[in-house]
Design a protein around this motif. Structure first.
Motif, PDB file in Angstrom:
ATOM      1  N   ASN A 186       0.801  -1.144  -0.103  1.00 50.97           N
ATOM      2  CA  ASN A 186      -0.088  -0.040   0.003  1.00 50.97           C
ATOM      3  C   ASN A 186       0.876   1.324  -0.115  1.00 50.97           C
ATOM      4  OD1 ASN A 186      -2.274  -1.461  -0.257  1.00 50.97           O
ATOM      5  ND2 ASN A 186      -2.556  -1.464   2.177  1.00 50.97           N
ATOM      6  N   ASP A 187       1.995   1.086   0.817  1.00 47.62           N
ATOM      7  CA  ASP A 187       2.892   2.607   0.660  1.00 47.62           C
ATOM      8  C   ASP A 187       3.433   2.507  -0.553  1.00 47.62           C
ATOM      9  OD1 ASP A 187       1.940   2.827   3.508  1.00 47.62           O
ATOM     10  OD2 ASP A 187       3.837   2.017   4.370  1.00 47.62           O
ATOM     11  N   MET A 188       3.846   1.494  -1.224  1.00 39.79           N
ATOM     12  CA  MET A 188       4.751   1.517  -2.467  1.00 39.79           C
ATOM     13  C   MET A 188       3.600   1.929  -3.468  1.00 39.79           C
ATOM     14  SD  MET A 188       7.194   1.201  -4.131  1.00 39.79           S
ATOM     15  CE  MET A 188       8.370  -0.008  -3.614  1.00 39.79           C
ATOM     16  N   THR A 189       2.345   1.723  -3.589  1.00 37.86           N
ATOM     17  CA  THR A 189       1.476   2.359  -4.351  1.00 37.86           C
ATOM     18  C   THR A 189       1.136   3.657  -4.170  1.00 37.86           C
ATOM     19  OG1 THR A 189       0.094   0.337  -4.185  1.00 37.86           O
ATOM     20  CG2 THR A 189      -1.120   2.220  -5.111  1.00 37.86           C
ATOM     21  N   ASP A 190       1.182   4.342  -2.773  1.00 41.80           N
ATOM     22  CA  ASP A 190       1.040   5.551  -2.398  1.00 41.80           C
ATOM     23  C   ASP A 190       2.406   6.481  -2.936  1.00 41.80           C
ATOM     24  OD1 ASP A 190       0.294   8.017  -1.238  1.00 41.80           O
ATOM     25  OD2 ASP A 190       1.725   7.850   0.479  1.00 41.80           O
ATOM     26  N   LEU A 191       3.421   5.853  -2.826  1.00 46.02           N
ATOM     27  CA  LEU A 191       4.852   6.384  -3.300  1.00 46.02           C
ATOM     28  C   LEU A 191       4.706   6.599  -4.935  1.00 46.02           C
ATOM     29  CD1 LEU A 191       7.928   7.119  -3.286  1.00 46.02           C
ATOM     30  CD2 LEU A 191       8.246   4.557  -3.276  1.00 46.02           C
ATOM     31  N   ARG A 192       4.337   5.611  -5.633  1.00 40.33           N
ATOM     32  CA  ARG A 192       4.244   6.113  -6.836  1.00 40.33           C
ATOM     33  C   ARG A 192       3.337   6.808  -7.490  1.00 40.33           C
ATOM     34  NH1 ARG A 192       5.119  -0.291  -9.846  1.00 40.33           N
ATOM     35  NH2 ARG A 192       6.799  -0.885  -8.390  1.00 40.33           N
ATOM     36  N   ARG A 193       2.173   6.942  -6.770  1.00 41.56           N
ATOM     37  CA  ARG A 193       1.133   7.944  -7.122  1.00 41.56           C
ATOM     38  C   ARG A 193       1.802   9.409  -6.712  1.00 41.56           C
ATOM     39  NH1 ARG A 193      -1.642  11.036  -3.899  1.00 41.56           N
ATOM     40  NH2 ARG A 193      -1.421   9.825  -2.247  1.00 41.56           N
ATOM     41  N   ARG A 194       2.423   9.618  -5.568  1.00 45.93           N
ATOM     42  CA  ARG A 194       3.133  10.909  -5.270  1.00 45.93           C
ATOM     43  C   ARG A 194       4.211  11.158  -6.152  1.00 45.93           C
ATOM     44  NH1 ARG A 194       3.614  12.020   1.177  1.00 45.93           N
ATOM     45  NH2 ARG A 194       1.551  11.010   1.721  1.00 45.93           N
ATOM     46  N   MET A 195       5.021  10.278  -6.596  1.00 41.82           N
ATOM     47  CA  MET A 195       5.925  10.396  -7.336  1.00 41.82           C
ATOM     48  C   MET A 195       5.400  10.877  -8.951  1.00 41.82           C
ATOM     49  SD  MET A 195       8.869  10.057  -6.135  1.00 41.82           S
ATOM     50  CE  MET A 195       8.150  10.696  -4.479  1.00 41.82           C
ATOM     51  N   ARG A 196       4.468  10.177  -9.243  1.00 42.41           N
ATOM     52  CA  ARG A 196       3.643  10.537 -10.648  1.00 42.41           C
ATOM     53  C   ARG A 196       3.402  11.827 -10.614  1.00 42.41           C
ATOM     54  NH1 ARG A 196       1.340   6.021 -11.284  1.00 42.41           N
ATOM     55  NH2 ARG A 196      -0.245   6.472 -10.086  1.00 42.41           N
ATOM     56  N   ASP A 197       2.683  12.344  -9.331  1.00 46.21           N
ATOM     57  CA  ASP A 197       2.200  13.586  -9.198  1.00 46.21           C
ATOM     58  C   ASP A 197       3.199  14.686  -9.309  1.00 46.21           C
ATOM     59  OD1 ASP A 197      -0.426  12.723  -9.037  1.00 46.21           O
ATOM     60  OD2 ASP A 197      -0.653  12.865  -6.965  1.00 46.21           O
ATOM     61  N   ALA A 198       4.358  14.366  -8.884  1.00 44.24           N
ATOM     62  CA  ALA A 198       5.618  15.275  -8.836  1.00 44.24           C
ATOM     63  C   ALA A 198       6.340  15.234 -10.277  1.00 44.24           C
ATOM     64  CB  ALA A 198       6.486  14.815  -7.694  1.00 44.24           C
ATOM     65  N   GLY A 199       5.798  14.426 -11.272  1.00 48.21           N
ATOM     66  CA  GLY A 199       6.539  14.402 -12.522  1.00 48.21           C
ATOM     67  C   GLY A 199       7.780  13.438 -12.409  1.00 48.21           C
ATOM     68  N   VAL A 200       7.717  12.543 -11.622  1.00 43.51           N
ATOM     69  CA  VAL A 200       8.700  11.657 -11.457  1.00 43.51           C
ATOM     70  C   VAL A 200       8.359  10.366 -11.900  1.00 43.51           C
ATOM     71  CG1 VAL A 200      10.751  10.586  -9.815  1.00 43.51           C
ATOM     72  CG2 VAL A 200      10.193  13.105  -9.486  1.00 43.51           C
ATOM     73  N   GLU A 201       9.151   9.535 -12.543  1.00 40.07           N
ATOM     74  CA  GLU A 201       8.700   8.149 -12.906  1.00 40.07           C
ATOM     75  C   GLU A 201       9.567   7.140 -12.090  1.00 40.07           C
ATOM     76  OE1 GLU A 201       8.626   5.345 -17.134  1.00 40.07           O
ATOM     77  OE2 GLU A 201       9.301   7.536 -17.041  1.00 40.07           O
ATOM     78  N   PHE A 202       8.805   6.354 -11.288  1.00 38.84           N
ATOM     79  CA  PHE A 202       9.449   5.492 -10.358  1.00 38.84           C
ATOM     80  C   PHE A 202       9.243   4.045 -10.560  1.00 38.84           C
ATOM     81  CE2 PHE A 202       9.575   3.472  -6.108  1.00 38.84           C
ATOM     82  CZ  PHE A 202      10.684   4.215  -5.629  1.00 38.84           C
ATOM     83  N   VAL A 203      10.486   3.122 -10.951  1.00 40.24           N
ATOM     84  CA  VAL A 203      10.250   2.048 -11.515  1.00 40.24           C
ATOM     85  C   VAL A 203      11.156   1.116 -10.596  1.00 40.24           C
ATOM     86  CG1 VAL A 203      10.912   0.884 -13.427  1.00 40.24           C
ATOM     87  CG2 VAL A 203      10.153   3.072 -13.665  1.00 40.24           C
ATOM     88  N   VAL A 204      10.589  -0.091 -10.335  1.00 40.24           N
ATOM     89  CA  VAL A 204      11.394  -1.131  -9.699  1.00 40.24           C
ATOM     90  C   VAL A 204      11.927  -2.084 -10.688  1.00 40.24           C
ATOM     91  CG1 VAL A 204      11.146  -3.341  -8.120  1.00 40.24           C
ATOM     92  CG2 VAL A 204       9.566  -1.414  -7.752  1.00 40.24           C
ATOM     93  N   VAL A 205      13.330  -2.337 -10.586  1.00 38.98           N
ATOM     94  CA  VAL A 205      14.105  -3.083 -11.561  1.00 38.98           C
ATOM     95  C   VAL A 205      14.716  -3.966 -10.982  1.00 38.98           C
ATOM     96  CG1 VAL A 205      14.229  -0.963 -13.201  1.00 38.98           C
ATOM     97  CG2 VAL A 205      16.157  -1.451 -11.394  1.00 38.98           C
ATOM     98  N   LYS A 206      15.274  -5.224 -11.600  1.00 43.14           N
ATOM     99  CA  LYS A 206      16.361  -6.181 -11.434  1.00 43.14           C
ATOM    100  C   LYS A 206      17.610  -5.519 -11.395  1.00 43.14           C
ATOM    101  CE  LYS A 206      14.483 -10.486 -11.621  1.00 43.14           C
ATOM    102  NZ  LYS A 206      14.699 -11.804 -12.055  1.00 43.14           N
ATOM    103  N   ASN A 207      18.305  -5.719 -10.726  1.00 45.12           N
ATOM    104  CA  ASN A 207      19.728  -5.189 -10.618  1.00 45.12           C
ATOM    105  C   ASN A 207      20.481  -5.507 -11.993  1.00 45.12           C
ATOM    106  OD1 ASN A 207      18.944  -4.077  -8.163  1.00 45.12           O
ATOM    107  ND2 ASN A 207      20.430  -5.372  -7.086  1.00 45.12           N
ATOM    108  N   THR A 208      20.319  -6.680 -12.320  1.00 42.02           N
ATOM    109  CA  THR A 208      21.189  -7.366 -13.485  1.00 42.02           C
ATOM    110  C   THR A 208      20.583  -6.632 -14.565  1.00 42.02           C
ATOM    111  OG1 THR A 208      19.598  -9.064 -13.848  1.00 42.02           O
ATOM    112  CG2 THR A 208      21.826  -9.691 -12.587  1.00 42.02           C
ATOM    113  N   LEU A 209      19.633  -6.344 -14.878  1.00 44.01           N
ATOM    114  CA  LEU A 209      18.769  -5.612 -16.122  1.00 44.01           C
ATOM    115  C   LEU A 209      19.166  -4.176 -15.906  1.00 44.01           C
ATOM    116  CD1 LEU A 209      15.102  -7.055 -16.246  1.00 44.01           C
ATOM    117  CD2 LEU A 209      17.364  -7.876 -17.389  1.00 44.01           C
TER     118      LEU A 209
END
Length: 176
Positions: free
Chosen positions: A34-57
């Motif tokens: 739930n906090d991760m969803t809130d974080l992504r929403r807030r980042m999107r509102d601030a014009g920031v793209e927040f992406v979870v990635v695999k380290n190797t990729l």
């Protein structure tokens, strides 16, 4: 053998690394969904793209994007905040979220273009800078101040002369 999905993911991350003005890495372990969803929403509102990635990729994408120093700030479960406008806004958005929610989200570092890696403390300092319009206004104020003072100094004798002439006019009108 890499799958098509992984190849596309690497290409997508590479594209974002090439286009962004700042790429800020964070460790997201211990954050509830739930906090991760809130974080992504807030980042999107601030014009920031927040992406979870695999380290190797992320490491493969960094190599392909010619920013190998990006690999220095990838460790553990990593998420990347991509900012495309003012880097200060991105750093401020992530830092403000961490402070406001007391989130376990941890800033690992950031890169801005081909320059050196910014460590966590440098990113936090970047987040405290004034916005670009405010910095421009401060600079213009600093540039204008000496001219205003010079104008005041040059205008002083004229104002004194004007005051003297007005007093003389009043004196002559009273005596007449």
């Amino acid at each position: 053998m890499p799958t098509d999905a992984k190849i596309e993911r690497v290409a997508d991350i590479k594209d974002k690394l090439e286009r962004c003005s700042i790429a800020l890495t964070t460790g997201y372990s211990g954050i509830p969904v739930n906090d991760m969803t809130d974080l992504r929403r807030r980042m999107r509102d601030a014009g920031v793209e927040f992406v979870v990635v695999k380290n190797t990729l992320a490491n493969l994408a960094a190599e392909e994007a010619n920013v190998p120093q990006f690999s220095e700030i990838i460790e553990g479960p990593t998420a990347i905040a991509f900012g495309y406008d003012d880097p200060v806004d991105t750093a401020r958005a992530v830092n403000d979220y961490i402070r406001a929610t007391r989130s376990p989200l941890a800033i690992l570092g950031a890169i801005m273009g081909p320059g050196p890696v910014l460590q966590r403390t440098e990113v936090e300092r970047l987040a405290t800078l004034p916005s670009k319009p405010q910095l421009i206004a401060n600079l213009l104020g600093q540039m204008q101040a000496p001219l205003s003072r010079l104008l005041g100094v040059l205008n002083g004798p004229l104002q004194n002369l004007d005051g003297l002439l007005q007093a003389r006019i009043r004196q002559l009108e009273e005596s007449a």
